[in-house]
Each structure stands twice: as structure tokens, then as C-alpha cells.
Design a protein around this motif. Structure first.
Motif, PDB file in Angstrom:
ATOM      1  N   ASP A 170      -5.300  -2.104  -3.248  1.00 45.64           N
ATOM      2  CA  ASP A 170      -5.032  -2.968  -2.103  1.00 45.64           C
ATOM      3  C   ASP A 170      -5.963  -4.178  -2.009  1.00 45.64           C
ATOM      4  O   ASP A 170      -5.505  -5.277  -1.682  1.00 45.64           O
ATOM      5  CB  ASP A 170      -5.116  -2.166  -0.804  1.00 45.64           C
ATOM      6  CG  ASP A 170      -3.969  -1.183  -0.656  1.00 45.64           C
ATOM      7  OD1 ASP A 170      -3.058  -1.210  -1.496  1.00 45.64           O
ATOM      8  OD2 ASP A 170      -3.996  -0.395   0.306  1.00 45.64           O
ATOM      9  N   PRO A 228       0.821  -1.216   0.000  1.00 46.61           N
ATOM     10  CA  PRO A 228       0.000   0.000   0.000  1.00 46.61           C
ATOM     11  C   PRO A 228       0.855   1.265   0.000  1.00 46.61           C
ATOM     12  O   PRO A 228       1.853   1.360   0.699  1.00 46.61           O
ATOM     13  CB  PRO A 228      -0.793  -0.111   1.312  1.00 46.61           C
ATOM     14  CG  PRO A 228      -0.777  -1.566   1.627  1.00 46.61           C
ATOM     15  CD  PRO A 228       0.544  -2.070   1.141  1.00 46.61           C
ATOM     16  N   SER A 229       0.458   2.229  -0.793  1.00 44.46           N
ATOM     17  CA  SER A 229       1.043   3.562  -0.741  1.00 44.46           C
ATOM     18  C   SER A 229      -0.046   4.555  -1.104  1.00 44.46           C
ATOM     19  O   SER A 229      -1.104   4.179  -1.592  1.00 44.46           O
ATOM     20  CB  SER A 229       2.222   3.689  -1.716  1.00 44.46           C
ATOM     21  OG  SER A 229       1.764   3.821  -3.044  1.00 44.46           O
ATOM     22  N   HIS A 279      -3.308   3.088  -3.408  1.00 46.33           N
ATOM     23  CA  HIS A 279      -4.014   2.325  -2.385  1.00 46.33           C
ATOM     24  C   HIS A 279      -5.304   1.697  -2.897  1.00 46.33           C
ATOM     25  O   HIS A 279      -5.821   0.750  -2.308  1.00 46.33           O
ATOM     26  CB  HIS A 279      -4.337   3.217  -1.191  1.00 46.33           C
ATOM     27  CG  HIS A 279      -5.284   4.338  -1.490  1.00 46.33           C
ATOM     28  ND1 HIS A 279      -4.874   5.523  -2.035  1.00 46.33           N
ATOM     29  CD2 HIS A 279      -6.632   4.432  -1.337  1.00 46.33           C
ATOM     30  CE1 HIS A 279      -5.906   6.325  -2.195  1.00 46.33           C
ATOM     31  NE2 HIS A 279      -6.992   5.691  -1.793  1.00 46.33           N
TER      32      HIS A 279
END
Length: 314
Positions: free
Chosen positions: A236, A228-229, A233
Motif C-alpha cells: 500500500d 488494499p486487500s 496490504h
């Protein structure tokens, strides 16, 4: 399909910033991340604070991390001279990158100033050092376009292939929203004769197409997924299913995982997170529960040792 490099072969090494290391010494690895990164498309979110980078790497080490592969390429603020100090202070091996990102990440005129000598730059940074430092890059980072390879992408990939043939360095590929990975293999592997085992296809979870992923795995490339970033996201919910499908199809030995922290806000130590430690504090336990400890060991240790290790020329 090309034979994957085996860590036990004599002369096979991972090129880290403190010197080449044996594959079995790499350890638990974040296969795609950034300690330093500066792009004109992310103003005010630069990763250029050495103390913040040191804190992030230290927290990653405290979570059990032993290696970080930084995909920041030429011209985007790699701070190569700072990487050895971070590695020494944290005990984390760091692999640096050469290469070139998509053109929009650079100031106006930058790409025009280097386009005629890209292969020369890449080879020098892989074999001599980055900038005025003696820190050598351990991979070549390139980038595709959205569903196609534009003229810039093709230019950079041809230079990367030339540098690969001169050094045997692995080539790691940014894919816009996970697209055009098949076109990358058509160019690098089929046309330019780069072994598929030397190609790492990144951001594939951003296009969670299980059939496409299987086709890429069948062609022998490495499949890299992001943790995740704040940039990605939304993908995810599909990450675990993508990994599970490939494992069930017999491709658990082709998978890599990285955090891809590209903004100051996304750091764990000094921002809002999730940051590098999340890979090991959250994602690894989930992988162990849902896919098994052997799969987690392959993704975080065994596969990176094979993907980033080569018999170097130069």
C-alpha cells in the motif's frame, strides 16, 4: 506499439453478463475484483455467498461504482449464472472471465482434465456461455509464475493467445508478487502476436519497480494496480508513488485500478474490509487530491472503457 482500441469505433463493445455494452456506458469501474472465488489455497475464505456478493456490489454502487470486472477464471467458483441477477439488482455492469489460474488453486487432477482443451473452453465461454448458462465471459484470465513462466503458465498463455485470436478478447494476467511481466509480454506479444493493447498486466504494485513499470508501459500494455486487500496490504505505501511516477512519465492513459477482493474476510459488506467500496470512498479522493481529477477519471472510467472493449469475433 499497437494502437489502443478507441471506444467510439463502431462495433467496439465490452462483453458484460447482461450483454455487450458500449464502452462509454461502462462508467466508473473496478477493473479487477471478485464477487465469487473459491481456491484450495484459501480454505474457509471462499467467496460463494450470493447474498454477501449482492451486498458488496450494492455498497460499491452506493459509492458511485458502475462496473465490476471479475477476474475469477474457469474452475474457481465463478457462479456465472448468479451474476446477471446481481447486475440487474444493483445496476452495476459485471464482466466475467474465462481462463485458468495457477495450478495450485485447483483440486488435484483438475488441471490434467482440461489441459488438452483449454483454448476450446476459453472460446466457448467467450462466445457461447459459461457452463450451462448463456452468460459470456468478457476477458481471459491467466497467471504467471514467480519471476519466470513455468510450464503450466506457458501452456495456459498459449491457449489464451489462441482464444484471443479467435475472439479478440483481452487477456488479463495475474503476476506472482508483481513479477515476470516482461516475460509475459515476450511470450504473448513478441512470440504469439497478441497486440499489447489487449494485454492487462495485474498486481504491478506488488513489485514497485518504477523503471520496470515504465518499460512495460512503453511496450503498450495496460498496467493494473490493486487496491488494499489482506493478501497484499504491504505494498500500500508504494501504490500512489507508482501511479504518480507513471502519470509524470506520460502514461496516465495506461493505468487501471482494482480492489482484488479474494477472501470473505476482505469484503466490506459482510467481512472486515476494506472491500470494493474502498476504491471509491478512499483511493479515488486521494488520487484526485494528489494526481488530479482528470487522472482519477482516466483510471476509473476512460481507461477501463478502452482496455475491456474490443470488436468481438463470435
Amino acid at each position: 506499439m499497437s494502437t489502443v482500441t478507441e471506444p467510439g469505433r463502431a462495433g467496439v463493445r465490452v462483453r458484460a453478463v447482461l450483454g455487450d455494452v458500449a464502452p462509454d456506458e461502462l462508467g466508473v469501474c473496478d477493473s479487477h475484483d471478485h464477487l465469487f472465488f473459491r481456491s484450495v489455497v484459501l480454505p474457509g475464505q471462499e467467496l460463494d455467498d450470493i447474498n454477501a456478493a449482492l451486498a458488496e456490489a450494492r455498497d460499491f454502487a452506493a459509492a458511485g461504482g458502475q462496473a465490476i470486472v471479475q477476474w475469477t477464471p474457469h474452475g474457481l467458483g465463478r457462479r456465472a449464472a448468479e451474476l446477471p441477477e446481481i447486475s440487474r439488482n444493483t445496476g452495476v455492469s459485471i464482466v466475467a472471465a474465462t481462463g485458468l489460474h495457477r495450478a495450485e488453486h485447483y483440486p488435484e487432477g483438475f488441471v490434467d482434465g482440461v489441459r488438452d482443451r483449454l483454448a476450446e473452453i476459453f472460446v466457448r465461454e467467450l462466445t457461447v456461455g459459461i457452463g450451462n448458462s448463456s452468460v459470456k465471459a468478457g476477458l481471459i484470465k491467466v497467471a504467471g509464475g514467480f519471476h519466470v513462466l513455468d510450464q503450466h503458465a506457458q501452456l495456459v498463455m498459449r491457449a489464451a493467445a489462441e482464444a484471443h485470436h479467435a475472439t479478440r478478447a483481452p487477456i488479463a494476467v495475474h503476476h506472482e508478487h508483481g513479477s515476470a511481466a516482461d516475460a509475459v509480454l515476450d511470450l504473448l506479444v513478441d512470440e504469439l502476436a497478441v497486440p499489447p493493447s489487449s494485454v492487462i498486466l495485474g498486481h504491478l504494485n506488488r513489485s514497485p519497480d518504477h523503471r520496470a513499470h515504465r518499460e512495460l508501459a512503453e511496450r503498450g500494455a495496460w498496467l493494473a494496480f490493486d487496491g488494499p486487500s489482506r493478501a497484499n496490504h504491504a505494498t500500500d505505501p508504494w501504490l500512489m508513488e507508482c501511479l504518480k511516477t507513471l502519470v509524470d512519465q506520460g502514461y496516465g492513459d495506461r493505468l487501471l485500478l482494482g480492489g482484488d477482493t479474494t477472501t470473505a474476510r476482505a469484503r466490506a459488506a459482510t467481512g472486515e474490509g476494506p472491500g470494493m467500496p474502498y476504491l471509491l470512498t478512499h483511493l479515488r479522493p486521494r488520487i484526485e487530491r494528489q494526481l488530479g481529477k482528470d487522472v482519477a477519471e482516466a483510471i476509473f472510467r476512460t481507461n477501463p472503457a478502452r482496455a475491456f472493449a474490443v470488436e468481438w469475433r463470435g
